[in-house]
Scaffold this active site. Structure first.
Site, PDB file in Angstrom:
ATOM      1  CE1 TYR A 100      -4.215 -12.541   4.407  1.00  0.00           C
ATOM      2  CE2 TYR A 100      -3.562 -14.326   2.943  1.00  0.00           C
ATOM      3  CZ  TYR A 100      -3.599 -12.981   3.248  1.00  0.00           C
ATOM      4  OH  TYR A 100      -3.015 -12.069   2.393  1.00  0.00           O
TER       5      TYR A 100
ATOM      6  N   GLY B 268       0.818  -1.204   0.000  1.00  0.00           N
ATOM      7  CA  GLY B 268       0.000   0.000   0.000  1.00  0.00           C
ATOM      8  C   GLY B 268       0.850   1.251   0.000  1.00  0.00           C
TER       9      GLY B 268
END
Length: 288
Positions: free
Chosen positions: A169, A20
């Site tokens: 996950y 990110g």
């Protein structure tokens, strides 16, 4: 006429570290207006200061939000809407990985809440603004981890039984791809497109999985030689942020900076429509 990068507005979740941050740096260098949605205010303010120094781009602002709280997500979305700014790119990038089962204050399993549910809510709350902007796109960071989870556990989304870290996950990343499919169907007559992606390779060297225990740190240290750098891992989502005339690929799955194919169970219409309805039900208090 093609829209120049410095006229575009992007909102990125989880932009204070990992891919990110690498994506935010690259987009800032091209003059894009950035709204970075991050949890840690002090850390994120320092990140923004560094990006501004490196890029010379001062059009970067912070939206403080803990994605574990749907109330905070709702508040963050409204805060952005109140700016009156257009939104051309929504990059749903943030993720967490827990070795043990953790519940949010609202009672959701944390990986499902942060990796998927919060992004579903954020997207829906910002959807009208995206539709009102030019050639907008929604990019969901998923993972080839969905290979290892063939169904959504509709009867126990919080994994009160049978918790396994990687399986849960993978479950959240399967949900990301299913969300992309269901959203693509709803957007096919609009000017907005949506995509899911795997960052590429075996994985990326980020802080994911290191926050809970020493064991998590050791596991990531042992895997580190086999993992891509955040800059390498960001290449696919950067391509999806920048590529012109990509709307024809609406709903597609990408990895290694090219179109790929998600597993068939991630593309099952009955399943992804059921997930959409289940998500709306879970978030009913925030979608009114």
């Amino acid at each position: 006429m093609k829209m120049q990068e410095h006229h575009k507005v992007a909102l990125i979740t989880g932009a204070s570290s990992g891919i990110g941050l690498a994506t935010a740096r690259a987009l800032a260098q091209q003059g894009m207006e950035l709204h970075l949605l991050c949890r840690n205010k002090e850390k994120s303010e320092k990140v923004i200061t560094d990006i501004i120094k490196q890029s010379g781009n001062t059009n970067i602002s912070l939206i403080t939000c803990d994605l574990r709280s749907m109330k905070e997500v709702q508040h963050a979305a409204q805060g952005f809407l109140d700016t009156g700014r257009p939104l051309h790119i929504l990059l749903n990038n943030a993720a967490t990985f827990n070795l043990k089962r953790v519940l949010t204050p609202e009672g959701d399993e944390e990986m499902f809440a942060v990796n998927y549910l919060a992004h579903f809510l954020l997207t829906i709350l910002l959807l009208d603004r995206l539709k009102a902007s030019t050639n907008a796109r929604i990019i969901n960071v998923a993972s080839d981890a969905h290979w290892f989870c063939k169904t959504i556990r509709f009867d126990d989304l919080s994994f009160s039984k049978g918790f396994s870290a990687f399986k849960v996950y993978a479950h959240s990343k399967l949900a990301n791809i299913m969300f992309t499919q269901a959203l693509a169907n709803r957007l096919k007559y609009s000017s907005v497109s949506t995509f899911a992606l795997h960052p590429g390779g075996f994985g990326v060297r980020t802080g994911l999985g290191t926050k809970n225990t020493i064991a998590g740190k050791i596991i990531m240290l042992l895997l580190s030689p086999f993992l891509q750098s955040p800059e390498q891992g960001a290449l696919t989502q950067l391509q999806l942020c920048k590529t012109q005339n990509i709307a024809s690929k609406n709903g597609s799955y990408f990895k290694n900076a090219q179109e790929s194919q998600a597993k068939p169970w991630a593309l099952d219409k009955a399943s992804y429509e059921r997930l959409w309805l289940a998500s709306e039900s879970l978030l009913a208090n925030y979608l009114d």
